[in-house]
Motif scaffolding. Structure first.
Motif, PDB file in Angstrom:
ATOM      1  N   THR A  28       0.703  -4.364 -12.660  1.00 13.04           N
ATOM      2  CA  THR A  28       1.083  -5.459 -11.599  1.00 13.04           C
ATOM      3  C   THR A  28       2.193  -4.975 -10.571  1.00 13.04           C
ATOM      4  OG1 THR A  28       0.859  -7.329 -12.993  1.00 13.04           O
ATOM      5  CG2 THR A  28       2.187  -7.817 -11.155  1.00 13.04           C
ATOM      6  N   ASP A  29       3.004  -3.860 -11.070  1.00  9.07           N
ATOM      7  CA  ASP A  29       4.128  -3.524 -10.166  1.00  9.07           C
ATOM      8  C   ASP A  29       3.353  -2.381  -9.326  1.00  9.07           C
ATOM      9  OD1 ASP A  29       6.303  -4.876 -11.235  1.00  9.07           O
ATOM     10  OD2 ASP A  29       7.029  -3.257 -12.310  1.00  9.07           O
ATOM     11  N   ILE A  30       2.527  -1.793  -9.799  1.00  5.60           N
ATOM     12  CA  ILE A  30       1.835  -0.692  -8.818  1.00  5.60           C
ATOM     13  C   ILE A  30       1.270  -1.353  -7.621  1.00  5.60           C
ATOM     14  CG2 ILE A  30       0.047   1.084  -8.720  1.00  5.60           C
ATOM     15  CD1 ILE A  30       1.360   2.127 -11.346  1.00  5.60           C
ATOM     16  N   GLU A  31       0.390  -2.502  -8.076  1.00  3.80           N
ATOM     17  CA  GLU A  31      -0.415  -3.102  -7.165  1.00  3.80           C
ATOM     18  C   GLU A  31       0.478  -3.901  -6.083  1.00  3.80           C
ATOM     19  OE1 GLU A  31      -2.628  -5.965  -9.585  1.00  3.80           O
ATOM     20  OE2 GLU A  31      -4.124  -4.331 -10.081  1.00  3.80           O
ATOM     21  N   THR A  32       1.576  -4.341  -6.422  1.00  2.00           N
ATOM     22  CA  THR A  32       2.584  -4.871  -5.591  1.00  2.00           C
ATOM     23  C   THR A  32       3.594  -4.046  -4.826  1.00  2.00           C
ATOM     24  OG1 THR A  32       4.063  -5.480  -7.212  1.00  2.00           O
ATOM     25  CG2 THR A  32       2.312  -7.141  -6.347  1.00  2.00           C
ATOM     26  N   ALA A  33       3.639  -2.686  -5.176  1.00  2.00           N
ATOM     27  CA  ALA A  33       4.710  -1.628  -4.602  1.00  2.00           C
ATOM     28  C   ALA A  33       4.403  -1.566  -3.058  1.00  2.00           C
ATOM     29  CB  ALA A  33       4.578  -0.330  -5.570  1.00  2.00           C
ATOM     30  N   THR A  35       6.036   1.327  -1.750  1.00  2.00           N
ATOM     31  CA  THR A  35       6.053   2.709  -1.225  1.00  2.00           C
ATOM     32  C   THR A  35       5.600   3.526  -2.690  1.00  2.00           C
ATOM     33  OG1 THR A  35       8.488   2.861  -1.805  1.00  2.00           O
ATOM     34  CG2 THR A  35       8.008   2.182   0.211  1.00  2.00           C
ATOM     35  N   PRO A  36       5.365   4.701  -2.319  1.00  2.00           N
ATOM     36  CA  PRO A  36       5.137   5.679  -3.348  1.00  2.00           C
ATOM     37  C   PRO A  36       6.430   5.584  -4.467  1.00  2.00           C
ATOM     38  CG  PRO A  36       4.321   6.682  -1.614  1.00  2.00           C
ATOM     39  CD  PRO A  36       5.052   5.513  -1.133  1.00  2.00           C
ATOM     40  N   GLU A  37       7.591   5.872  -3.833  1.00  2.00           N
ATOM     41  CA  GLU A  37       8.692   5.807  -4.712  1.00  2.00           C
ATOM     42  C   GLU A  37       8.852   4.742  -5.660  1.00  2.00           C
ATOM     43  OE1 GLU A  37       8.524   6.467  -1.326  1.00  2.00           O
ATOM     44  OE2 GLU A  37       9.245   8.579  -1.344  1.00  2.00           O
ATOM     45  N   ALA A  38       8.421   3.353  -5.176  1.00  2.00           N
ATOM     46  CA  ALA A  38       8.325   2.055  -5.884  1.00  2.00           C
ATOM     47  C   ALA A  38       7.402   2.130  -6.967  1.00  2.00           C
ATOM     48  CB  ALA A  38       8.349   0.774  -5.027  1.00  2.00           C
ATOM     49  N   MET A  39       6.408   2.920  -6.843  1.00  2.00           N
ATOM     50  CA  MET A  39       5.410   3.053  -7.665  1.00  2.00           C
ATOM     51  C   MET A  39       5.980   3.742  -9.106  1.00  2.00           C
ATOM     52  SD  MET A  39       1.828   3.370  -5.555  1.00  2.00           S
ATOM     53  CE  MET A  39       1.003   3.949  -6.849  1.00  2.00           C
ATOM     54  N   ILE A  40       6.552   4.900  -8.679  1.00  2.00           N
ATOM     55  CA  ILE A  40       7.107   5.946  -9.578  1.00  2.00           C
ATOM     56  C   ILE A  40       8.403   5.253 -10.408  1.00  2.00           C
ATOM     57  CG2 ILE A  40       8.278   8.118  -9.679  1.00  2.00           C
ATOM     58  CD1 ILE A  40       6.576   9.002  -7.309  1.00  2.00           C
ATOM     59  N   THR A  41       9.072   4.461  -9.607  1.00  2.00           N
ATOM     60  CA  THR A  41      10.303   3.513 -10.005  1.00  2.00           C
ATOM     61  C   THR A  41       9.665   2.922 -11.155  1.00  2.00           C
ATOM     62  OG1 THR A  41      11.616   4.075  -8.232  1.00  2.00           O
ATOM     63  CG2 THR A  41      12.289   2.440  -9.824  1.00  2.00           C
ATOM     64  N   SER A  42       8.724   2.078 -11.017  1.00  2.00           N
ATOM     65  CA  SER A  42       8.119   1.168 -12.070  1.00  2.00           C
ATOM     66  C   SER A  42       7.594   1.929 -13.308  1.00  2.00           C
ATOM     67  CB  SER A  42       6.937   0.454 -11.374  1.00  2.00           C
ATOM     68  OG  SER A  42       7.474  -0.426 -10.556  1.00  2.00           O
TER      69      SER A  42
END
Length: 144
Positions: A28-33, A35-42
């Motif tokens: 869910t976090d990756i689908e709503t991220a 930026t790439p940084e937000a995906m990596i942070t999740s």
């Protein structure tokens, strides 16, 4: 064939629920991220929670099912982590503490010393400036 040291079915189910819940939160976090940084942070936050001492200790102690007090407490802890809202809040809190450093691409290497830089003309071809000048001079002479 289950041995004496085999984990209980309750422990297996509890660990599976926590793992599945973590995967769902991450998806869910990756689908709503944004930026790439937000995906990596999740991903880093989910890893931090799943590898944190609370989950690791619960997994380690849950093996005997509810037969012992420590196993019973461990199953209770895993059950709380299996709850979507609890797991989401733990992961959200972990996002505040994880640091993700994504290196930027390095600048291009400079040309070797003594070599003239390439010039790209509007046609997309690359030539040395001297060659481009000679071609221009030859064209002017032909045009005369």
């Amino acid at each position: 064939m289950a041995g004496a040291d085999a984990p209980s079915s309750d422990a297996i189910a509890a660990v599976a629920k926590v793992s599945s819940g973590a995967a769902t939160v991450l998806k869910t976090d990756i689908e709503t991220a944004s930026t790439p940084e937000a995906m990596i942070t999740s991903a880093a936050a989910v890893s931090a929670v799943m590898q944190g001492s609370e989950v690791k200790d619960a997994v380690e102690n849950a093996g005997g099912g509810s037969a012992t007090p420590s196993a019973s407490n461990a199953l209770t802890t895993l059950s709380s982590f299996a709850d979507a809202s609890t797991l989401t809040s733990k992961i959200t809190a972990a996002k505040e503490n994880v640091v993700v450093d994504v290196p930027k691409a390095p600048p291009p290497a400079p040309p070797p010393p003594g070599e003239a830089p390439l010039v790209v003309d509007s046609g997309g071809s690359a030539r040395h400036p001297v060659a481009a000048a000679l071609i221009a001079v030859a064209f002017v002479h032909l045009a005369l």
